[in-house]
Enzyme design. Structure first.
Site, PDB file in Angstrom:
ATOM      1  N   ASP A 342     -14.605  33.388  24.175  1.00 31.60           N
ATOM      2  CA  ASP A 342     -14.104  32.351  23.498  1.00 31.60           C
ATOM      3  C   ASP A 342     -14.282  32.610  22.022  1.00 31.60           C
ATOM      4  O   ASP A 342     -15.607  32.874  21.596  1.00 31.60           O
ATOM      5  CB  ASP A 342     -14.556  31.026  23.971  1.00 31.60           C
ATOM      6  CG  ASP A 342     -13.780  29.738  23.301  1.00 31.60           C
ATOM      7  OD1 ASP A 342     -12.709  29.677  23.257  1.00 31.60           O
ATOM      8  OD2 ASP A 342     -14.581  29.195  22.673  1.00 31.60           O
ATOM      9  N   GLU A 378     -10.934  36.733  22.607  1.00 28.90           N
ATOM     10  CA  GLU A 378     -10.181  35.707  21.721  1.00 28.90           C
ATOM     11  C   GLU A 378     -10.405  36.108  20.363  1.00 28.90           C
ATOM     12  O   GLU A 378     -11.154  35.613  19.889  1.00 28.90           O
ATOM     13  CB  GLU A 378     -10.376  34.543  22.201  1.00 28.90           C
ATOM     14  CG  GLU A 378      -9.325  33.409  21.592  1.00 28.90           C
ATOM     15  CD  GLU A 378      -9.611  31.976  21.840  1.00 28.90           C
ATOM     16  OE1 GLU A 378      -8.674  31.161  21.905  1.00 28.90           O
ATOM     17  OE2 GLU A 378     -10.977  31.571  21.880  1.00 28.90           O
TER      18      GLU A 378
END
Length: 705
Positions: A342, A378
């Protein structure tokens, strides 16, 4: 109670069959107490007197699995210097393998008194916070092996443990929303029939439900608020949180592996649940605040490139050790097969700017365990220069946000989308070729947990996030969505037909694109969140997948999705490991290029055609006889050839089948029909024939080798 000196490594609580070794790093502390917690609310304090390289440690005979514990750290409380030690706060072990309980929010879990951020709060947090748990590390894995599926065979299914299973009619109620549900035959059967090879789980590291959300009666449903980087989230366990969650997670991984499905974890190593200077003191902040967090020039405050209040200090050797130890633990002990990071650009912020050669990537590159699993970035954060699609090191794959945006733009009719669409369809060589990566570096997706679901993408022009309690200010405002003529639910048959066709277009495009496809859970059922594009706090039927319960439910999209996944899996020309050359391939004895582009009239595309603003239709030839990469044993790979015809325009168009690229073709996909193929499947067409594609539709022709 006997207390022995113990060892400084491994960090955390390590049970050996006769007792437990405890070790915790802190450079800021003057004194550290290990607190063994009892069910009557009392605790036994053991001072960790031994210290090696700022690691305090002790071995306590007789401490068994299931024992709850925490640390009390005595030391300076001086926010002006970035120091926040406070022995009144029971702190979680940063290396805890399991965590019990939940936070009962109140001033007790904060290091200061409300309204006075620089004050010291000596209220005891123990009755209000979570506890670390000693676990039994032993588990019968049997013959478990990682499937080790190559990226070119991989189909990723992004899912939430609870959201995927909470409404499944075939699951016992007591298992819904748990790790055990993932291992249930009904869930595994759905995944295998769909053709999924990897289950990418939204955060399962122990996370915290924010104080603000709790006050609003909401939950941190998504889980991007980690407090335990080694501990499976206890609320997803069906039968206890004194270590049972570890066994249940391992059992789920073992069952998924038996079905040939890899497990990838969405991990949040960029920040913790302790927030900024106004956040609670739960673990790292009270153990050694300046060693774990990026502090501002005024060390009372935190640098925040994540939008969550804090960022971990990626140039700290102790933070890097924590992350690498955590990653190795989940691979070696929990048997997971990869990670999706993330806000991964934050991990590259060794100092301020995003640095591709930061220490974190160096450590991953040389690590003999972590470097061998799937690593997905990401590739953005909210800091300056944080959008880094295409800029991660060669070992990494990336969520390709440019793919998502371009495919959405094409099918909603944005001008000048065609040239970039061609690049995204063929693996985004503009992003990945220069650094030695290949099409499989691109994780292609149209939807994910963040943003509209597939059903909402074709049903809403605007976000509808009122349920989040932020007056619809949260969430992305520019969604590249199109409601097909009516906002939200509609009973207009024309609108419904168009929406269904658009969803088939998105699924088909995803599976026909070079790279690694990722499906968001429930999209195969046209899942809706009623226009909420930021359902991070909606732990309810807004977010949970609604499964079809009987034959009366519409299943056309599910069957179409299955067919497209299996078409891709059956044909290597649709999942190449190398980029197209745009010319004939040597050694194939085929004079045709490996790829060719045509206008609907059957003429090869010119630069003027690519540059035309209104251009929204083209034909793509994929030559199955000109695949340049060899098979695993050096053999030549051949496949059928395909013509992909895209009509993203608002009206029907005639497409001419190119005359020099094959005489006889068969229609295998037609998104204009609910089943995905025309009635009387197997329609034959010949070179020079004309096919009429309705507005906003896609047709695939196949020619045997």
């Amino acid at each position: 109670m006997q207390v022995w000196p113990g060892q400084a490594y491994p960090l955390g609580a390590t049970y050996d069959g006769a007792g437990t070794n405890f070790a915790v790093f802190t450079e800021a502390a003057d004194r550290v107490e290990l607190c063994l917690l009892h069910d009557d609310g009392s605790e036994t304090a053991v001072e960790l007197r031994e210290s090696d390289a700022f690691v305090r440690h002790a071995y306590v005979p007789g401490v068994m699995p299931g024992q709850r514990y925490g640390f009390r750290v005595h030391g300076p409380y001086d926010p002006g210097r970035g120091l926040r030690c406070n022995s009144a706060k029971l702190l979680l072990d940063p290396y805890a393998k399991a965590i019990s309980g939940a936070i009962r929010w109140g001033e007790e879990v904060y290091g200061y008194h409300f309204g006075a951020p620089d004050s010291r709060n000596d209220l005891d947090s123990a009755p209000h916070t979570m506890a670390s748990v000693v676990i039994n590390p032993y588990f019968d894995w049997g013959n478990d092996r990682s499937p080790r599926t190559g990226y070119h065979h991989t189909v990723i299914y992004e899912a939430h443990v609870k959201g995927l299973t909470m409404r499944h009619p075939g699951l016992p109620e007591e298992l819904r929303g748990t790790y055990a549900a993932l291992a249930h035959p009904a869930v595994i059967e759905h995944l295998t029939k769909l053709g999924v090879t990897a289950l990418e789980l939204m955060p399962v590291h122990q996370f915290v439900n924010d104080h603000r959300l709790a006050d609003l009666g909401l939950n941190n449903y998504w889980g991007y608020n980690t407090i335990g980087f080694f501990a499976p989230h206890n609320a997803y366990a069906s039968w206890g949180d004194r270590g049972q969650q570890v066994l249940e997670f391992k059992s789920a991984v073992r069952a998924l592996h038996e079905a040939g499905i890899e497990v990838i974890l969405d991990v949040v190593y960029n920040h913790t649940a302790e927030g900024n200077h106004l956040g609670p003191t739960l673990s790292f902040k009270g153990i050694d605040n300046p060693s774990y967090y990026r502090l501002a020039d005024d060390p009372r405050y935190y640098m925040d490139t994540t939008g969550t209040g804090n960022s971990l200090l990626m140039r700290s050797p102790h933070v890097l050790q924590l992350i690498m130890d955590s990653l190795r633990y989940w691979v070696t002990e929990m048997h997971v097969d990869g990670f999706r990071f993330d806000l991964a650009a934050t991990l590259a912020r060794q100092f301020h700017e995003v640095d591709r050669l930061s220490s974190f990537f160096d450590l991953v590159q040389q690590d003999p365990v972590v470097s061998q699993v799937k690593l997905i970035a990401e590739p953005w954060d909210v800091g300056e220069g944080g959008y880094q699609v295409g800029n991660f090191p060669p070992l990494w794959t990336e969520w390709n946000g440019k793919y998502r945006d371009t495919v959405r733009d094409l099918w909603r009719g944005e001008p000048r989308a065609l040239a970039e669409f061609a690049s995204r369809l063929t693996g985004s060589s503009d992003l990945y070729q220069d650094d030695g990566r290949r099409p499989l570096a691109s994780i292609n997706f149209v939807t994910c947990h963040d943003g509209f679901t597939l059903g909402d993408l074709v049903s809403y022009n605007d976000k509808h996030n009122a349920a989040n309690g932020e007056d619809n200010r949260d969430g992305e405002s520019h969604n590249r969505s199109w409601n097909c003529g009516a906002e939200g639910e509609s009973d207009d048959p024309e609108v419904l037909l168009l929406r269904a066709r658009q969803m088939r277009n998105f699924i088909a495009t995803l599976m026909l694109s070079q790279g690694v496809p990722m499906i968001s859970h429930g999209d195969e059922f046209a899942r809706t969140q009623r226009g909420n594009n930021n359902a991070y706090c909606q732990d309810n039927e807004i977010s949970w997948v609604r499964w079809p319960e009987d034959a009366a439910d519409p299943r056309d999209l599910l069957e179409f999705t299955r067919a497209m996944v299996w078409l891709r899996r059956d044909h290597p020309v649709l999942r190449r490991r190398r980029f197209f050359h745009g010319r004939p391939v040597e050694g194939t004895h085929d004079e045709l290029s490996d790829i060719a582009w045509f206008t609907p009239e059957g003429a090869e595309m010119t630069q003027r055609d690519w540059d035309s603003a209104p251009a929204s239709a083209l034909t793509v030839f994929l030559n199955g006889n000109a695949i340049s990469e060899p098979g695993s044993r050096g053999q030549r790979i051949t496949d059928d050839s395909f013509l992909l015809m895209f009509n993203a325009s608002p009206g029907p168009l005639d497409f001419l089948v190119p005359v020099n690229h094959g005489r006889q073709w068969q229609v295998v996909v037609d998104t204009a029909h609910p089943e995905g193929v025309p009635p009387g499947s197997g329609t034959k067409v010949g070179a020079g024939d004309r096919i009429t594609l309705p507005d906003r539709s896609l047709t695939v022709l196949q020619r045997p080798t």
